[in-house]
Design an enzyme around this catalytic site. Structure first.
Site, PDB file in Angstrom:
ATOM      1  N   SER A   1       0.840  -1.199   0.000  1.00 34.62           N
ATOM      2  CA  SER A   1       0.000   0.000   0.000  1.00 34.62           C
ATOM      3  C   SER A   1       0.875   1.250   0.000  1.00 34.62           C
ATOM      4  O   SER A   1       1.674   1.451   0.928  1.00 34.62           O
ATOM      5  CB  SER A   1      -0.901   0.018   1.235  1.00 34.62           C
ATOM      6  OG  SER A   1      -1.513   1.292   1.328  1.00 34.62           O
TER       7      SER A   1
ATOM      8  N   HIS B   1      -1.186  -1.241  -4.321  1.00 33.94           N
ATOM      9  CA  HIS B   1      -2.453  -1.028  -3.609  1.00 33.94           C
ATOM     10  C   HIS B   1      -2.605   0.468  -3.299  1.00 33.94           C
ATOM     11  O   HIS B   1      -1.755   1.065  -2.629  1.00 33.94           O
ATOM     12  CB  HIS B   1      -2.452  -1.846  -2.317  1.00 33.94           C
ATOM     13  CG  HIS B   1      -3.751  -1.857  -1.566  1.00 33.94           C
ATOM     14  ND1 HIS B   1      -4.820  -2.653  -1.917  1.00 33.94           N
ATOM     15  CD2 HIS B   1      -4.151  -1.171  -0.463  1.00 33.94           C
ATOM     16  CE1 HIS B   1      -5.819  -2.464  -1.056  1.00 33.94           C
ATOM     17  NE2 HIS B   1      -5.446  -1.552  -0.167  1.00 33.94           N
TER      18      HIS B   1
ATOM     19  N   MET C   1     -12.293   3.682   0.056  1.00 33.21           N
ATOM     20  CA  MET C   1     -12.957   3.819   1.356  1.00 33.21           C
ATOM     21  C   MET C   1     -13.705   5.145   1.303  1.00 33.21           C
ATOM     22  O   MET C   1     -13.328   6.132   1.944  1.00 33.21           O
ATOM     23  CB  MET C   1     -11.901   3.788   2.481  1.00 33.21           C
ATOM     24  CG  MET C   1     -11.370   2.375   2.714  1.00 33.21           C
ATOM     25  SD  MET C   1      -9.759   2.357   3.544  1.00 33.21           S
ATOM     26  CE  MET C   1      -8.678   2.520   2.134  1.00 33.21           C
TER      27      MET C   1
HETATM   28  C1  DX5 Z   1      -6.318   0.606   5.928  1.00 31.53           C
HETATM   29  C2  DX5 Z   1      -5.818   0.346   4.516  1.00 31.53           C
HETATM   30  C3  DX5 Z   1      -4.681  -0.628   4.426  1.00 31.53           C
HETATM   31  C4  DX5 Z   1      -3.507  -0.306   5.295  1.00 31.53           C
HETATM   32  C5  DX5 Z   1      -2.345  -1.239   5.098  1.00 31.53           C
HETATM   33  O1  DX5 Z   1      -7.469   1.344   5.882  1.00 31.53           O
HETATM   34  O2  DX5 Z   1      -6.846  -0.160   3.727  1.00 31.53           O
HETATM   35  O3  DX5 Z   1      -4.330  -0.835   3.074  1.00 31.53           O
HETATM   36  O4  DX5 Z   1      -3.075   0.992   5.131  1.00 31.53           O
HETATM   37  O5  DX5 Z   1      -1.273  -0.778   5.841  1.00 31.53           O
HETATM   38  P1  DX5 Z   1      -0.568  -1.669   6.948  1.00 31.53           P
HETATM   39  O6  DX5 Z   1      -0.009  -2.841   6.200  1.00 31.53           O
HETATM   40  O7  DX5 Z   1       0.476  -0.764   7.484  1.00 31.53           O
HETATM   41  O8  DX5 Z   1      -1.604  -2.069   7.943  1.00 31.53           O
HETATM   42 ZN    ZN Z   2      -6.387  -0.954   1.670  1.00 36.46          ZN
END
Ligand code: DX5
Ligand code: ZN
Length: 218
Positions: free
Chosen positions: A9, A34, A69
């Site tokens: 991400s 991502h 989101m």
């Molecule tokens: C949370 C996001 C994730 C998150 C992943 O709302 O959808 O993609 O940022 O980050 P880590 O791996 O740091 O939890």
């Molecule tokens: Zn995510």
């Protein structure tokens, strides 16, 4: 046997150097990019939108996995596809017309996914399982990177995997939130074949080693 796809991400990357971040992901042999899009309404955080996806598209030929989101995703999914998303995933409970969102994404020739947030019941995604290319099970509450992995969410992944096998559905099963080399085996055991990892990749001393450590057989 195939290998787990790792989708780092860019939420955990340096926002002032995003082009470099996506170029690095290619060098680190990551599978997907991502993109966490947050609107400050569905989640209490704001990240970036269509212009970022469009701008990054010029710097990368990798698969762009866009996690929305946002409220009323059906209003925006088409534009995200036009801006270069390869997969668009959204939260059905945030939409007024989830079927319309799916229809628009498919009409653009892109892949489509639904997400089950950590505080939502299974019924939120159930009506769409026969229509999507991916089911994303959150292993944290959506909104922020760097949270701890919620092991209790693995039961939901197992349920979605059992339904996939029973009905012969074809969707990827993705886990997102707190995934790292230490818990990747549990993720696979629960049925995941794609994982998102923000901090575990971008904050790693050796990011390509972290990516490789999660690309295990599944
Ligand atoms: C949370 C996001 C994730 C998150 C992943 O709302 O959808 O993609 O940022 O980050 P880590 O791996 O740091 O939890
Ligand atoms: Zn995510």
């Amino acid at each position: 046997m195939s290998k787990v796809k790792v989708a780092p991400s860019i939420l955990s990357a340096d926002f002032a150097n995003m082009a470099e971040a996506v170029k690095n992901l290619k060098d680190w042999n990551a599978d997907w990019v991502h993109c966490d899009v947050m609107d400050g309404v569905y989640v209490p955080n704001i990240t970036f939108g269509m212009p970022m996806v469009k701008a990054l598209r010029k710097y990368s030929d990798m698969f762009f996995d866009v996690h929305l989101m946002i409220t009323e995703p059906e209003k925006y999914v088409g534009e995200f596809c036009d801006c270069g998303a390869d997969m668009v995933t959204f939260h059905p409970e945030a939409s007024k017309d989830a079927l319309k969102a799916i229809e628009i994404i498919k009409s653009k020739g892109k892949l489509c996914g639904v997400v089950l947030n950590a505080d939502q019941p299974f019924a939120v995604i159930e009506p769409y399982l026969d229509k999507v290319d991916m089911v994303l099970i959150m292993t944290v509450q959506a909104g922020f990177g760097g949270q701890s992995f919620r092991r209790d969410r693995l039961e939901m992944a197992k349920k979605v995997k059992a339904i996939k096998d029973e009905k012969g559905y074809d969707y990827h099963i993705q886990l997102d939130g707190g995934v790292c080399p230490d818990n990747i085996a549990e993720c696979v055991e629960a049925g995941a074949n794609v994982v998102v990892a923000g901090s575990a990749v971008f904050k790693a001393v050796n990011p390509s080693k972290a990516v490789n450590a999660m690309q295990i057989e599944c």
